[in-house]
Scaffold this motif. Structure first.
Motif, mmCIF file in Angstrom:
data_model
loop_
_atom_site.group_PDB
_atom_site.id
_atom_site.type_symbol
_atom_site.label_atom_id
_atom_site.label_comp_id
_atom_site.label_asym_id
_atom_site.label_seq_id
_atom_site.Cartn_x
_atom_site.Cartn_y
_atom_site.Cartn_z
ATOM 1 N N LYS A 270 -16.438 6.668 -17.825
ATOM 2 C CA LYS A 270 -15.672 6.920 -19.052
ATOM 3 C C LYS A 270 -14.174 6.886 -18.774
ATOM 4 O O LYS A 270 -13.381 6.347 -19.571
ATOM 5 C CB LYS A 270 -16.076 8.280 -19.627
ATOM 6 N N TYR A 271 -13.778 7.466 -17.641
ATOM 7 C CA TYR A 271 -12.354 7.447 -17.273
ATOM 8 C C TYR A 271 -11.868 6.020 -17.035
ATOM 9 O O TYR A 271 -10.798 5.630 -17.511
ATOM 10 C CB TYR A 271 -12.140 8.290 -16.015
ATOM 11 N N ARG A 272 -12.643 5.229 -16.319
ATOM 12 C CA ARG A 272 -12.256 3.845 -16.029
ATOM 13 C C ARG A 272 -12.069 3.039 -17.314
ATOM 14 O O ARG A 272 -11.145 2.240 -17.428
ATOM 15 C CB ARG A 272 -13.303 3.184 -15.127
ATOM 16 N N GLY B 24 -7.599 9.155 -20.723
ATOM 17 C CA GLY B 24 -7.448 8.877 -19.302
ATOM 18 C C GLY B 24 -6.106 8.256 -18.980
ATOM 19 O O GLY B 24 -5.473 8.563 -17.953
ATOM 20 N N LEU C 99 -10.500 15.636 -14.542
ATOM 21 C CA LEU C 99 -11.774 15.014 -14.899
ATOM 22 C C LEU C 99 -12.943 15.963 -14.637
ATOM 23 O O LEU C 99 -13.871 16.071 -15.450
ATOM 24 C CB LEU C 99 -11.971 13.718 -14.107
ATOM 25 N N VAL D 189 -5.575 14.188 -11.209
ATOM 26 C CA VAL D 189 -6.468 13.472 -12.124
ATOM 27 C C VAL D 189 -7.927 13.854 -11.866
ATOM 28 O O VAL D 189 -8.695 14.108 -12.798
ATOM 29 C CB VAL D 189 -6.269 11.950 -12.006
ATOM 30 N N ILE E 4 -15.638 14.806 -17.462
ATOM 31 C CA ILE E 4 -15.565 13.372 -17.761
ATOM 32 C C ILE E 4 -16.006 12.592 -16.529
ATOM 33 O O ILE E 4 -15.471 12.808 -15.429
ATOM 34 C CB ILE E 4 -14.134 12.966 -18.159
ATOM 35 N N SER F 172 -11.110 4.171 -20.130
ATOM 36 C CA SER F 172 -9.921 4.625 -20.851
ATOM 37 C C SER F 172 -8.614 4.211 -20.178
ATOM 38 O O SER F 172 -7.550 4.346 -20.784
ATOM 39 C CB SER F 172 -9.951 6.148 -21.015
ATOM 40 N N TYR G 123 -16.701 9.100 -14.127
ATOM 41 C CA TYR G 123 -15.791 8.027 -13.718
ATOM 42 C C TYR G 123 -15.876 6.823 -14.644
ATOM 43 O O TYR G 123 -14.840 6.192 -14.930
ATOM 44 C CB TYR G 123 -16.110 7.601 -12.283
ATOM 45 N N THR H 163 -3.342 10.134 -16.542
ATOM 46 C CA THR H 163 -2.945 9.407 -15.341
ATOM 47 C C THR H 163 -1.430 9.303 -15.251
ATOM 48 O O THR H 163 -0.825 9.611 -14.213
ATOM 49 C CB THR H 163 -3.559 7.997 -15.325
#
Length: 238
Positions: free
Chosen positions: A65-67, A19, A56, A52, A61, A69, A63, A23
């Motif tokens: 999990k993204y947050r 992530g 995702l 982004v 993926i 990372s 949110y 980003t």
């Protein structure tokens, strides 16, 4: 071979810094496209956000999990904010020369920006909770969320309004200021900082050091004044 490729791809998606990488990559790509074309709808924050989200969704993926990372990015928010003091320091003499016009502009324009927000919310029939959510729209997200929650609004939705206002201000603000004849770097910076906060300041820094300095000053003063005075004014009116 196919199984090995799939496993390798899954390993990349599961990497703690995936992530973080997409980003930064999305923002650099958006910034390069904007600088090459100068097309207002390729505003880096808006475009990178869309890129982004697209990645995702494509990779499946969520949110949460993204947050997790991109937690490392939060570590850099503090130093990045403090770094805004550099253009302020380099333009300190100019700021001192314009101190009273800066304070007057902050009082008048800041009050007008805040009043217009709640005025339009009331005009379109928004309830009290929504009005209190819209009220701190012209300051950065952390301050806006705290103020909205204190006033009885919805903190998460306040952050959304802040983002929308910032992106629209960064897209439309420079062109509008040029069209109405505002060419002074100090005036342009103040306008972008007061109305479009951090996103506007990022745009102002692209225009020049002085514009960025006055935008950072306006954003900081607007945030502090709003955090202190807005709850008091609402309490008195209520």
């Amino acid at each position: 071979m196919s199984g090995t490729l799939t496993a390798a791809l899954q390993a990349i998606l599961d990497h703690p810094l995936f992530g973080f990488g997409i980003t930064l990559g999305a923002y650099q790509l958006a910034l390069a496209l904007f600088e090459r074309t100068r097309w207002v709808f390729l505003q880096p924050v808006l475009l990178s956000m869309g890129l982004v989200v697209g990645v995702l969704l494509l990779c499946g993926i969520d949110y949460a999990k993204y947050r997790a990372s991109v937690n490392m990015l939060s570590v850099f928010l503090g130093p990045a904010t403090v770094a805004l003091a550099v253009p302020l320091f380099l333009n300190l003499r100019r700021i001192r020369q314009l101190l009273w016009p800066v304070l007057l502009t902050l009082a008048l324009a800041g009050s007008l920006a805040t009043a217009l927000g709640i005025g339009f919310a009331w005009l379109f029939g928004a309830d009290h909770v929504m009005q209190m959510t819209v009220l701190p729209k012209s300051v950065t997200s952390p301050i806006a969320m705290l103020i909205a929650e204190q006033l009885g609004g919805i903190a998460a939705l306040a952050a959304v309004f802040v983002l929308i206002v910032g992106v629209i201000g960064a897209i439309c603000g420079p062109g509008l200021l040029t069209r109405i004849g505002v060419h002074s770097p100090a005036a342009r910076g103040m306008a972008l900082g007061i109305t479009a906060h951090a996103v506007g300041t990022a745009q102002a820094l692209q225009e020049g050091e002085e514009t960025g300095a006055f935008s950072a000053l306006a954003m900081s003063l607007m945030g502090g004044a709003t955090a202190i005075l807005l709850p008091l004014v609402v309490a008195l009116v209520a």
